[in-house]
Design a protein around this motif. Structure first.
Motif, mmCIF file in Angstrom:
data_model
loop_
_atom_site.group_PDB
_atom_site.id
_atom_site.type_symbol
_atom_site.label_atom_id
_atom_site.label_comp_id
_atom_site.label_asym_id
_atom_site.label_seq_id
_atom_site.Cartn_x
_atom_site.Cartn_y
_atom_site.Cartn_z
ATOM 1 N N LEU A 72 -6.389 -26.826 37.863
ATOM 2 C CA LEU A 72 -6.971 -25.680 37.553
ATOM 3 C C LEU A 72 -6.230 -24.379 36.884
ATOM 4 O O LEU A 72 -6.454 -23.865 36.094
ATOM 5 N N GLU A 73 -5.121 -24.414 37.754
ATOM 6 C CA GLU A 73 -3.966 -23.633 37.108
ATOM 7 C C GLU A 73 -3.632 -23.881 35.810
ATOM 8 O O GLU A 73 -3.258 -23.103 35.005
ATOM 9 N N GLY A 74 -3.372 -25.390 35.499
ATOM 10 C CA GLY A 74 -2.950 -25.730 34.424
ATOM 11 C C GLY A 74 -4.011 -25.511 33.294
ATOM 12 O O GLY A 74 -3.560 -25.066 32.093
ATOM 13 N N ASN A 121 -5.930 -23.016 33.185
ATOM 14 C CA ASN A 121 -6.114 -21.284 33.104
ATOM 15 C C ASN A 121 -4.499 -21.108 32.196
ATOM 16 O O ASN A 121 -4.709 -20.276 31.395
ATOM 17 N N ARG A 122 -3.414 -21.673 32.390
ATOM 18 C CA ARG A 122 -2.312 -21.359 31.740
ATOM 19 C C ARG A 122 -2.339 -21.953 30.426
ATOM 20 O O ARG A 122 -2.145 -21.048 29.390
ATOM 21 N N ARG A 123 -3.162 -22.841 30.006
ATOM 22 C CA ARG A 123 -3.183 -23.470 28.672
ATOM 23 C C ARG A 123 -3.939 -22.375 27.929
ATOM 24 O O ARG A 123 -3.891 -21.982 26.967
ATOM 25 N N LYS A 124 -5.207 -21.978 28.674
ATOM 26 C CA LYS A 124 -6.181 -21.085 27.991
ATOM 27 C C LYS A 124 -5.541 -19.733 27.580
ATOM 28 O O LYS A 124 -5.678 -19.172 26.664
ATOM 29 N N LYS A 125 -4.646 -19.324 28.685
ATOM 30 C CA LYS A 125 -3.924 -17.972 28.543
ATOM 31 C C LYS A 125 -3.090 -18.086 27.317
ATOM 32 O O LYS A 125 -2.767 -17.114 26.525
ATOM 33 N N LYS A 126 -2.495 -19.044 27.340
ATOM 34 C CA LYS A 126 -1.307 -19.196 26.000
ATOM 35 C C LYS A 126 -2.041 -19.442 24.671
ATOM 36 O O LYS A 126 -1.465 -18.880 23.764
#
Length: 181
Positions: free
Chosen positions: A110-112, A114-119
Motif C-alpha cells: 500500500l505504501e508503494g 501511494n508512493r507511485r501515485k504521489k510521484k
C-alpha cells in the motif's frame, strides 16, 4: 487505501475479509471472479488486490496482465503453485500465511502504491508549458469532436494513457496526430 479480496471460494473471501477487518482494514471489496475484480479495480483506481492462484473465471496470471497502473497484486497460493514472477506488480506469499506476514506485506504494498501515485502527481505538476499546451490541444479536439466537457476529456486522456501504457503527453500527441485522419 483500497483493498480487493478475490478468491474462487466464497468461504475464502469471507475469511480474508474477516482477518483484514480485525486488522483495521474495514473497506474491503469482495470478488469471486476475475471480471468482478477488474471491475472493482476500475472503480477504485488504485490499491492492492489479494487473490488466490485460480479465480472462478481465470488464473491470477491473466488478471495480473490486466492490472491497472496503480494496483498491485498479492498472490496467496500453495508453494507447489509458486509463480514465476516478472515485474513489480505481483507479490507472492505461500500458504499457510501468517497474519503478521500478511499485514506487513500489505502495508509495504500500500505504501508503494501511494508512493507511485504521489510521484506521478508531482511529475504532472512539473509539466512544461509546451506539454500543457499539447495536452490542452488534445482535450480541445476531444471536446469539439465528441462533445465532451473538459473534465470528461481529461479523464478520457488519462484512461487512454493507462490502457495503452503511455503517459498523458504521448496520448495527447497521438490524438493530435490522428485529428486529420
Amino acid at each position: 487505501m483500497n483493498i480487493i479480496v478475490a478468491f474462487a471460494k466464497q468461504a475464502d473471501v469471507i475469511n480474508f475479509k474477516s482477518i483484514l477487518s480485525r486488522g483495521g482494514y474495514d473497506q474491503v471489496k469482495a470478488c469471486t471472479s476475475g471480471v468482478q475484480a477488474l471491475s472493482a479495480m476500475e472503480d477504485l483506481g488504485s490499491g492492492v488486490i489479494i487473490c488466490g492462484y485460480r479465480l472462478s473465471d481465470m488464473l491470477y496470471s491473466e488478471l495480473a496482465q490486466d492490472l491497472p497502473g496503480y494496483f498491485q497484486m498479492l498472490l496467496i497460493a500453495s508453494p507447489d503453485k509458486a509463480p514465476d514472477l516478472t515485474g513489480d506488480s505481483v507479490v507472492y506469499l505461500p500458504t499457510p500465511v501468517k497474519k503478521s506476514d500478511l499485514f506487513s506485506t500489505l502495508e509495504l504494498m500500500l505504501e508503494g502504491v501511494n508512493r507511485r501515485k504521489k510521484k506521478a502527481k508531482e511529475k504532472r505538476l512539473l509539466r512544461s508549458d509546451e506539454d500543457k499546451k499539447t495536452i490542452a490541444a488534445a482535450k480541445e479536439i476531444l471536446m469539439d469532436r465528441h462533445h465532451m466537457t473538459e473534465p470528461e476529456a481529461h479523464k478520457y486522456l488519462q484512461k487512454c494513457a493507462m490502457d495503452s501504457g503511455t503517459n498523458m503527453l504521448e496520448t495527447a500527441e497521438m490524438i493530435i496526430s490522428l485529428r486529420n485522419i
